[in-house]
Design an enzyme around this catalytic site. Sequence first.
Site, PDB file in Angstrom:
ATOM      1  N   THR A 167       0.852  -1.180   0.000  1.00  0.00           N
ATOM      2  CA  THR A 167       0.000   0.000   0.000  1.00  0.00           C
ATOM      3  C   THR A 167       0.890   1.233   0.000  1.00  0.00           C
ATOM      4  OG1 THR A 167      -1.847   1.166   1.040  1.00  0.00           O
ATOM      5  CG2 THR A 167      -0.375  -0.023   2.520  1.00  0.00           C
ATOM      6  N   GLU A 168       0.505   2.223  -0.821  1.00  0.00           N
ATOM      7  CA  GLU A 168       1.384   3.367  -1.096  1.00  0.00           C
ATOM      8  C   GLU A 168       1.735   4.146   0.170  1.00  0.00           C
ATOM      9  OE1 GLU A 168      -1.078   5.559  -3.784  1.00  0.00           O
ATOM     10  OE2 GLU A 168      -2.108   6.644  -2.207  1.00  0.00           O
ATOM     11  N   ASN A 169       0.859   4.074   1.180  1.00  0.00           N
ATOM     12  CA  ASN A 169       1.125   4.824   2.403  1.00  0.00           C
ATOM     13  C   ASN A 169       2.064   4.073   3.344  1.00  0.00           C
ATOM     14  OD1 ASN A 169      -1.293   3.213   2.461  1.00  0.00           O
ATOM     15  ND2 ASN A 169      -1.750   4.028   4.474  1.00  0.00           N
ATOM     16  N   GLY A 170       2.841   3.142   2.814  1.00  0.00           N
ATOM     17  CA  GLY A 170       4.005   2.679   3.544  1.00  0.00           C
ATOM     18  C   GLY A 170       3.929   1.336   4.201  1.00  0.00           C
ATOM     19  N   SER A 173       8.351   4.122  -0.094  1.00  0.00           N
ATOM     20  CA  SER A 173       7.210   3.439  -0.694  1.00  0.00           C
ATOM     21  C   SER A 173       7.124   3.726  -2.192  1.00  0.00           C
ATOM     22  CB  SER A 173       5.913   3.902  -0.012  1.00  0.00           C
ATOM     23  OG  SER A 173       4.815   3.180  -0.508  1.00  0.00           O
TER      24      SER A 173
END
Lengths: 221, 222
Positions: free
Chosen positions: A55-58, A97
């Site tokens: 997930t892009e938020n890490g 990320s």
Amino acid sequence: MTPDRPAGQTALGKHDIAARIARDIPHGAFVNLGIGQPTLVADHLPADAGVVLHTENGMLNMGPAAQGDAIDPDLTNAGKIPVTELPGAAYFHHADSFAMMRGGHLDICVLGAFQVSASGDLANWHTGAPDAIPAVGGAMDLAIGAKKVFVMMTLFTKTGAPKLVSECTYPLTGLACVDRVYTDLAVFDITPRGVVVRETFGPTVDDLAGRLDLPLIPAGD
Amino acid sequence: MAVQLCADADEAVAGVQDGSTVLIGGFGMAGMPVELIDALIRQGATDLTVVSNNAGNGDTGLAALLAKGRVRKVVCSFPRQSDSYVFDELYRAGKIELEVVPQGSLAERMRAAGAGIGAFFCPTGAGTLLAEGKEIRVIDGRTHVLEYPIKGDVALIGAHRADRMGNLVYRKTARNFGPVMATAATTVIAQVREVVDTGALDPESVVTPSIYVDRVVQEASA
């Protein structure tokens, strides 16, 4: 998740498209599922598939949506929905990320789309309408970063306009970045020699060619 | 310089100048330093440029700062959300500027600022509206866009724990932009849930080393 309809006979519903995409994700792949309908793909990945969701938020090895006591405001997905972590999860900051994306470390991303062109251009971030507030999020980074970009969409808009087009009319997210398009009516590969119809769900290739304003190459040709 | 351990959030945000560029951490509400933003509203700095992933959710945090009319410009990747009505109204009324930046380029531009990189060529956004007017270069057959650093005067970030030297650890996906913003501003102010004694954090687990951190305040609600 129960499929909407038997596959291979009639147009697929969104859960069937998600299941169809899940079948093409290899064991152990690192995968990012875009916000919206692509997140449904996670419901169709078998537990033993060994697929690691990014997930892009890490986070890597994100688990399913959190319910009840498992909801933790510090643990959300790219759509800000509370999620869970699986054993082997890892957290990292935003620059790392997105380095994973741009650096070509993600095997597959699955994105929604307004339009995809015959050369693989993707339009999925902005309608271009004068009163629209543009918001891109991570779409442009994902589109150019993942090794394979899959699109999940209906083949036609609600008013019947094709979404697989010779050239996008909506503002672009990325150029020549889409590899494969999964729709309710067919699966298409974007190749250097043109758009190849991998499989159809109801219509014939000729039916589709009559409704899409671009040349189609039957699989195997 | 040694970190300043602040008694409250008002002390932590003292001295923020009008016209500052303020980096604000968080992805949605996860990691958003709400107490620092509330203190910044009380402090009164205005004509701010805010750099953050989103443009506020609901009525609290960044949305409250926007609602007070303190922000001239927002630099973000994703302003439009189901609960971004405060920003939406200001934007449609022409009362706020918006620069949309792809999320990875937003993070990397701050990373560049913190790492002393003058600019970088990035493939994201090539051939799109967001690359218009930017220098491009073809490298290894691929078109890249020249992106410049984003440097803050101030960064407001949320972390999980700090030690009394200012080393920070985060929790889960609330980490998001915090570690990058902590490198990229002249004055870095961290709101944490707990301040622990120096030596109580495992040095192997420190994510933001104290060298980046100027002020720390423990949340009043913690």
